[in-house]
Design a protein around this motif. Sequence first.
Motif, PDB file in Angstrom:
ATOM      1  N   HIS A   1      10.194 -32.286  19.917  1.00  0.00           N
ATOM      2  CA  HIS A   1      11.451 -32.473  20.630  1.00  0.00           C
ATOM      3  C   HIS A   1      12.615 -32.160  19.697  1.00  0.00           C
ATOM      4  O   HIS A   1      12.564 -32.470  18.506  1.00  0.00           O
ATOM      5  N   LEU A   2      13.664 -31.605  20.260  1.00  0.00           N
ATOM      6  CA  LEU A   2      14.905 -31.407  19.523  1.00  0.00           C
ATOM      7  C   LEU A   2      16.067 -31.865  20.392  1.00  0.00           C
ATOM      8  O   LEU A   2      15.967 -31.863  21.623  1.00  0.00           O
ATOM      9  N   LEU A   3      17.140 -32.238  19.736  1.00  0.00           N
ATOM     10  CA  LEU A   3      18.349 -32.625  20.456  1.00  0.00           C
ATOM     11  C   LEU A   3      19.536 -32.061  19.703  1.00  0.00           C
ATOM     12  O   LEU A   3      19.555 -32.076  18.466  1.00  0.00           O
TER      13      LEU A   3
ATOM     14  N   ALA B   1      -1.653 -38.075  12.877  1.00  0.00           N
ATOM     15  CA  ALA B   1      -1.265 -39.043  13.892  1.00  0.00           C
ATOM     16  C   ALA B   1      -0.975 -38.308  15.196  1.00  0.00           C
ATOM     17  O   ALA B   1      -0.455 -37.200  15.190  1.00  0.00           O
ATOM     18  N   SER B   2      -1.332 -38.912  16.316  1.00  0.00           N
ATOM     19  CA  SER B   2      -1.141 -38.231  17.589  1.00  0.00           C
ATOM     20  C   SER B   2       0.344 -38.128  17.915  1.00  0.00           C
ATOM     21  O   SER B   2       0.753 -37.314  18.710  1.00  0.00           O
ATOM     22  N   GLU B   3       1.149 -38.979  17.260  1.00  0.00           N
ATOM     23  CA  GLU B   3       2.586 -38.955  17.545  1.00  0.00           C
ATOM     24  C   GLU B   3       3.340 -39.406  16.296  1.00  0.00           C
ATOM     25  O   GLU B   3       3.010 -40.435  15.724  1.00  0.00           O
ATOM     26  N   SER B   4       4.334 -38.617  15.876  1.00  0.00           N
ATOM     27  CA  SER B   4       5.116 -39.048  14.721  1.00  0.00           C
ATOM     28  C   SER B   4       6.543 -38.528  14.846  1.00  0.00           C
ATOM     29  O   SER B   4       6.805 -37.551  15.532  1.00  0.00           O
ATOM     30  N   VAL B   5       7.439 -39.242  14.172  1.00  0.00           N
ATOM     31  CA  VAL B   5       8.861 -38.891  14.219  1.00  0.00           C
ATOM     32  C   VAL B   5       9.395 -38.943  12.788  1.00  0.00           C
ATOM     33  O   VAL B   5       9.107 -39.889  12.059  1.00  0.00           O
TER      34      VAL B   5
ATOM     35  N   SER C   1      12.785 -34.713  14.021  1.00  0.00           N
ATOM     36  CA  SER C   1      11.783 -33.883  14.663  1.00  0.00           C
ATOM     37  C   SER C   1      10.635 -34.789  15.066  1.00  0.00           C
ATOM     38  O   SER C   1      10.398 -35.797  14.421  1.00  0.00           O
ATOM     39  N   THR C   2       9.986 -34.418  16.137  1.00  0.00           N
ATOM     40  CA  THR C   2       8.839 -35.205  16.607  1.00  0.00           C
ATOM     41  C   THR C   2       7.607 -34.315  16.613  1.00  0.00           C
ATOM     42  O   THR C   2       7.713 -33.091  16.710  1.00  0.00           O
ATOM     43  N   ARG C   3       6.461 -34.936  16.515  1.00  0.00           N
ATOM     44  CA  ARG C   3       5.207 -34.186  16.595  1.00  0.00           C
ATOM     45  C   ARG C   3       4.223 -34.945  17.469  1.00  0.00           C
ATOM     46  O   ARG C   3       3.997 -36.139  17.266  1.00  0.00           O
ATOM     47  N   GLU C   4       3.659 -34.227  18.432  1.00  0.00           N
ATOM     48  CA  GLU C   4       2.694 -34.841  19.354  1.00  0.00           C
ATOM     49  C   GLU C   4       1.543 -33.878  19.592  1.00  0.00           C
ATOM     50  O   GLU C   4       1.768 -32.722  19.946  1.00  0.00           O
ATOM     51  N   PHE C   5       0.340 -34.360  19.436  1.00  0.00           N
ATOM     52  CA  PHE C   5      -0.814 -33.588  19.890  1.00  0.00           C
ATOM     53  C   PHE C   5      -1.096 -33.952  21.344  1.00  0.00           C
ATOM     54  O   PHE C   5      -0.743 -35.046  21.805  1.00  0.00           O
ATOM     55  N   ASP C   6      -1.776 -33.083  22.042  1.00  0.00           N
ATOM     56  CA  ASP C   6      -2.306 -33.388  23.375  1.00  0.00           C
ATOM     57  C   ASP C   6      -1.229 -33.829  24.354  1.00  0.00           C
ATOM     58  O   ASP C   6      -1.436 -34.733  25.157  1.00  0.00           O
ATOM     59  N   ALA C   7      -0.048 -33.247  24.259  1.00  0.00           N
ATOM     60  CA  ALA C   7       0.993 -33.494  25.257  1.00  0.00           C
ATOM     61  C   ALA C   7       1.115 -32.214  26.068  1.00  0.00           C
ATOM     62  O   ALA C   7       1.744 -31.267  25.632  1.00  0.00           O
ATOM     63  N   PRO C   8       0.471 -32.175  27.219  1.00  0.00           N
ATOM     64  CA  PRO C   8       0.377 -30.906  27.939  1.00  0.00           C
ATOM     65  C   PRO C   8       1.706 -30.436  28.543  1.00  0.00           C
ATOM     66  O   PRO C   8       2.017 -29.254  28.530  1.00  0.00           O
ATOM     67  N   ALA C   9       2.518 -31.373  29.039  1.00  0.00           N
ATOM     68  CA  ALA C   9       3.726 -30.957  29.754  1.00  0.00           C
ATOM     69  C   ALA C   9       4.844 -30.614  28.783  1.00  0.00           C
ATOM     70  O   ALA C   9       4.946 -31.205  27.713  1.00  0.00           O
ATOM     71  N   GLY C  10       5.670 -29.675  29.184  1.00  0.00           N
ATOM     72  CA  GLY C  10       6.776 -29.270  28.333  1.00  0.00           C
ATOM     73  C   GLY C  10       8.023 -30.109  28.538  1.00  0.00           C
ATOM     74  O   GLY C  10       9.041 -29.880  27.907  1.00  0.00           O
TER      75      GLY C  10
END
Lengths: 81, 428, 375
Positions: free
Chosen positions: C214-216, C242-246, C262-271
């Motif tokens: 994600h970005l803002l 980690a499946s989710e990190s910020v 910045s965020t990082r997520e595995f297995d997040a199918p939707a945009g």
Amino acid sequence: MSTDVRLRVDGVEVVVPAGCSVAAALRLAGHVSTRRALDGGGRGACCGMGVCFECRVRINGVERLGCLARVADGMEIVCDA
Amino acid sequence: MRELSTEILVVGAGPAGIAAAVSAERAGARALLVDMQAEPGGQIWRGQWNNATDRAARRWLTALRGSPVATRYGLRLVDFAAPGLAVFDGADGPLRVRCERLIVAAGARERLLPFPGWTLPGVFGAGGLQVLVKNGWPVAGQRIVVAGSGPLLLAAAATLRKAGAQVLCIAEQTGAADLARFAAGLAPHPGKWLQAAALRGRLAGVAYRCNAWVERAEGTERLESVRLRAGRSVERIACDALAVGFGLVPNTEIAQLLGCELRDGAVVVDVHQHSSVAGIYCAGEICGIGGVDQALAQGEVAGRAAAGSGERPRALRRDCARSARFAQTLRRHFALRDELRELATADTVLCRCENVRYADAAACRSQRDARLQTRLGMGHCQARICGAAGEFLFGWTAATPRPPLAPAPLTCFTEPTSDPEPPAQESA
Amino acid sequence: MNQDVVIVGGGIVGCAIADRLARAGVAVCLVERDVLGGAATAASMGHLVVLDDDPAELTLSSYSCALWRELAPLLPDNADYRTTGTLWIARDAAEMAEAERKRTRLAAAGVNGELLTAQQLAACEPALAPNLAGGLRVAADAVVYPPVVAAWLARRAVAAGARLRCGVAVSAIGDGEVVLDDGSRLRARHIVVANGCSVPELLSGAPVRRRKGHLLITTRLQPQVRHQLVELGYVQSAHGEASESVAFNVQPRPTGQLLLGSTREFDAPAGSVTPRLIARLVERAVEFLPGLAGRTALRAWTGFRPTTPDHRPLIGPWPLRAGVWLAGGHEGLGVTTALGTAELLAAQLLDLPLPFDAAPYAPGRFTSAVASHVH
């Protein structure tokens, strides 16, 4: 709209009718353009309904749209936000 | 962060939203009506809240006053923190609203098209200047040209004249033949016909020119004159303001952000005004431009349906069908002419927020390409103006909106730390 | 029509390769299914940064950053290239020790870094929170606006004779040809697959996973930040599983806007944008930059980074089919390393001397895994 409202525009006190929009108040106070575009050109209220964002100003320190906001006593309005 | 909860959240307090909220309450549900303006009425009923002169406005605004519908004004929907959790931004900071069902009645905006000089102070939307005047914008004694397309031009001119402006002319880009057919098409809609006639009466003496459009606005720091083309002749008219709009565009951003299906730029709904997403109803102009009667009928249907009263009385079904026919007539006879695509020159600003030149945008493959390569649509208005223009100019499909739907303080996006406010109804 | 090389994917990596090969006189056709620089390239912050936590990454990123510095004077204004430097921020003594180790590792690769005490950090970036321990300033790092650079590289390739096909997708790779979704085929001796997260659609079993980010961005205002600001914990977030990190990562844009990652997520199918992650991202940023709380958000968006199991890119021959090359899996470093990737791939493809050892990036390092996946 019988009563008047006192507010300040860029530090100058102006008196406008109660109930009018901030955009109208700025025009009544003689401001034709209320913001500078990226090319330096003047811009003023345009769509009148909160869509084009041309009339944005700082009201009491917060960026707001002049066409949607109503005047209130003591309001501090800063143009060219 | 402040938080409210309600059964049905209605976004937009124009005719559709008011009818929806009042009808939902009548059908036994709790409703909260929110609008970004300072009072209810939307664009068409602007200024009617304290001084209703329109019959339908008086009826519905009185109904709203007398109903237990909770209301909040001066709040703009900027995002959804979760399905059923709307985030609004207002002068007092963010407000979250939890709801079980949502009715979106976000109305329409004007289509503004680029031509040289259209960014000068003194150039407004046609409906734009009309609503500004209703909120105290001074036009007394000013020379104003009204131009563009559609029946709104007459209403705008009438308002300006009533406020003391000198309306120099009304330039309608549509040809006389189409206008005559439109007028004839009003026959099944006596209300509309009377309205048009009354407007024309109030505009006695104002030149109404078909096949005419403004080619250029001139002035240095502000508008000083316009060049008006009518057929082969071009005329320079000195004026203080230009009110120019090219019809209306549904405000579909909220529905799009929620994933509702769109067709031809409007939200797709069933006979109960239910969108393609469960629990989300849409009513009024966002379902296709059709005017106030359609908005009221659809609002009533949506409010009843969202309250669980799915049956549509016969009179309401008839209103819906009639107003839908009027909408069709409107679309057929005010199609925009090709010459309007040629008004902007290479240096004309297309994206007003980011000052993107027409030529730079025109070199791109799509709106998305233009966003990435030129910053078109990347500013405050989030392509609300240049997106609708690009659709007409280049046939581009508008990009999907991204949150926030309007610029909003970063505090709108953090998790709330304070306690929720009491339910909307108690504090209304 | 025949060409020497078809490149699949007009992101910054594909465009850089097209540019590199075309200027070497190779007959190139670059195929992009939508718009140039429109996928991971458009979702990138455009931070040109030397990362050092893996020797191969250090080699590739420092080599690439040097190429960026050579390219910078040629770039158009709207590429927004700025030598902002990177400020790696330490919150405590342990992170300060990490800053020290980082400085040593970078120095070994010829990259200068300057350790800052808490006072020096505050003087350097007064908008930062007062309770930080210090930091490491890498002055040569820069920022750029990637979609414009991608398109510029593609245009330079075209000027050197390359063909560009936008708006048509490659649906399959055959022997010595690619099949387009309009049914036509392009024949080529070499096929370079550089289509980011879509690599596995064409090369079955390619070990590329999508990792959402994600970005803002804020509205324009007087700049209060001069450097790209990154917390030292960033690398852990970037390379952890980690499946989710910020992690705190803020960039000043030349427009006066601030870009927040910045965020990082595995297995997040939707945009779609996940409000919870935007909330975490903003809260994290406000911890480091308290003044941010008063700023206005203009837009949030997401994108997908193409990642590999060992977080190193895949640059070189695809082992399961002769004539097919891979340039992908760059995760968050695709913009930084695009120019180096193009050099390394071109050297292999044209049989030129390698700028550095290609083995750590060889797609073949996963061959057994790939083969078992294919069977």
